[in-house]
Enzyme design. Structure first.
Site, mmCIF file in Angstrom:
data_model
loop_
_atom_site.group_PDB
_atom_site.id
_atom_site.type_symbol
_atom_site.label_atom_id
_atom_site.label_comp_id
_atom_site.label_asym_id
_atom_site.label_seq_id
_atom_site.Cartn_x
_atom_site.Cartn_y
_atom_site.Cartn_z
ATOM 1 N N THR A 64 9.443 31.351 71.006
ATOM 2 C CA THR A 64 10.651 30.570 70.692
ATOM 3 C C THR A 64 11.673 31.429 69.966
ATOM 4 O O THR A 64 12.880 31.312 70.203
ATOM 5 C CB THR A 64 10.330 29.343 69.814
ATOM 6 O OG1 THR A 64 9.904 29.744 68.503
ATOM 7 C CG2 THR A 64 9.283 28.450 70.452
ATOM 8 N N ALA B 179 3.289 31.029 70.924
ATOM 9 C CA ALA B 179 4.414 30.187 71.337
ATOM 10 C C ALA B 179 5.543 30.248 70.312
ATOM 11 O O ALA B 179 6.721 30.257 70.676
ATOM 12 C CB ALA B 179 3.955 28.749 71.543
ATOM 13 N N TYR B 180 5.192 30.286 69.041
ATOM 14 C CA TYR B 180 6.203 30.403 67.988
ATOM 15 C C TYR B 180 7.033 31.669 68.177
ATOM 16 O O TYR B 180 8.268 31.637 68.141
ATOM 17 C CB TYR B 180 5.520 30.414 66.629
ATOM 18 C CG TYR B 180 6.433 30.784 65.481
ATOM 19 C CD1 TYR B 180 7.391 29.896 65.018
ATOM 20 C CD2 TYR B 180 6.322 32.034 64.862
ATOM 21 C CE1 TYR B 180 8.230 30.232 63.961
ATOM 22 C CE2 TYR B 180 7.154 32.379 63.804
ATOM 23 C CZ TYR B 180 8.110 31.483 63.360
ATOM 24 O OH TYR B 180 8.944 31.834 62.322
ATOM 25 N N ALA B 181 6.344 32.791 68.392
ATOM 26 C CA ALA B 181 7.056 34.058 68.588
ATOM 27 C C ALA B 181 7.932 34.007 69.835
ATOM 28 O O ALA B 181 9.039 34.565 69.855
ATOM 29 C CB ALA B 181 6.053 35.210 68.682
#
Length: 257
Positions: free
Chosen positions: A163, A159-161
């Site tokens: 974003t 999910a971080y990537a």
């Protein structure tokens, strides 16, 4: 007379880690730096003091990102201490779920997903949107991305990537839109950097193996520190970068080669 003398900069998440290195470097180059923080007032004041001790000018401003009204609160705090802006660095970001852990697709909740996107993607979008009336023609917008959007996938950071992938699209599209005003927009994409955020696995005796793996990934044979990233941002903030816009700058030390 520094390269950025007479200019005003705002660095979100500017009190610690990469953000502090960016703030201090822009201050040394002559900019008056707004050091944004979300919760750690002590760290923000320490960063401001460090900039002033080196002969620069700075001020701290607080606004929690990822909550309703965050962009409005940030600009209200900024307007109390400055008039107009020349350099906006969207650096604030998180990579963990709400409970402070890393989670893959099987564990991420809707709340985790929404929180990551609220801080890393939604906040920069509306900070820029509401800041454009303050940003002078010929200004600079610099976004902090990550090497993960174009490098080896890490399931625990999915999910971080995502974003940051959205932030990359934001960067290139915004560059095309704002070029008519002489404003450049670029993204800097670090790999793993030795900061407090990564202290748990990069510092101390038990971290030797992790550091050795990182050193081996980069052709330069070492682990990055925050100043490596701050210096790249300083170039993009300067007149020397005037013909660079819409770019994703690999700041992984060659780890993606």
């Amino acid at each position: 007379m520094g390269a950025l003398s007479g200019r005003t900069a705002l660095v979100t998440g500017g009190s610690r880690g990469i953000g502090r290195a960016i703030s201090e470097r822009l201050g040394r180059d002559g900019a008056r730096v707004g050091v944004h923080y979300g919760r750690d007032e002590t760290a923000a004041k320490e960063t401001v003091s460090a900039i002033e001790a080196a002969g620069g000018e700075a001020f701290a401003l607080r606004a929690e990102l990822g909550v309703p009204g965050d962009a409005e609160a940030l600009w209200a705090a900024f307007d109390e201490q400055a008039e107009g802006l020349d350099i906006l660095v969207n650096n604030a970001g998180i990579n963990k779920a709400v409970d402070g852990t890393l989670k893959g697709i099987g564990e991420l909740t809707v709340a985790d997903f929404d929180h990551l996107f609220a801080v890393n993607t939604k906040a920069p979008f509306f900070v820029v949107q509401q800041g454009l009336s303050r940003l002078r023609d010929g200004g600079r917008i610099i976004n902090t991305s990550t090497g993960l959007t174009r490098g080896a996938a890490k399931p625990e950071l999915i999910a971080y990537a995502m974003t940051k992938g959205a932030l990359d699209v934001f960067t290139s599209t915004l560059a095309k839109d704002l070029g008519r005003r002489g404003i450049t927009v670029n993204a800097v994409a670090p790999g793993a950097v030795d900061t407090d955020m990564n202290a748990g696995w990069l510092r101390g005796g038990s971290a030797d193996a992790a550091r050795e793996r990182l050193r081996a990934i980069s052709p330069l044979g070492r682990v990055a520190d925050a100043t490596d990233i701050g210096d790249i941002v300083a170039f993009l903030a300067s007149d020397d970068s005037r013909w660079v816009t819409g770019q994703w700058i690999d700041a992984t030390g060659g780890a993606l080669l």
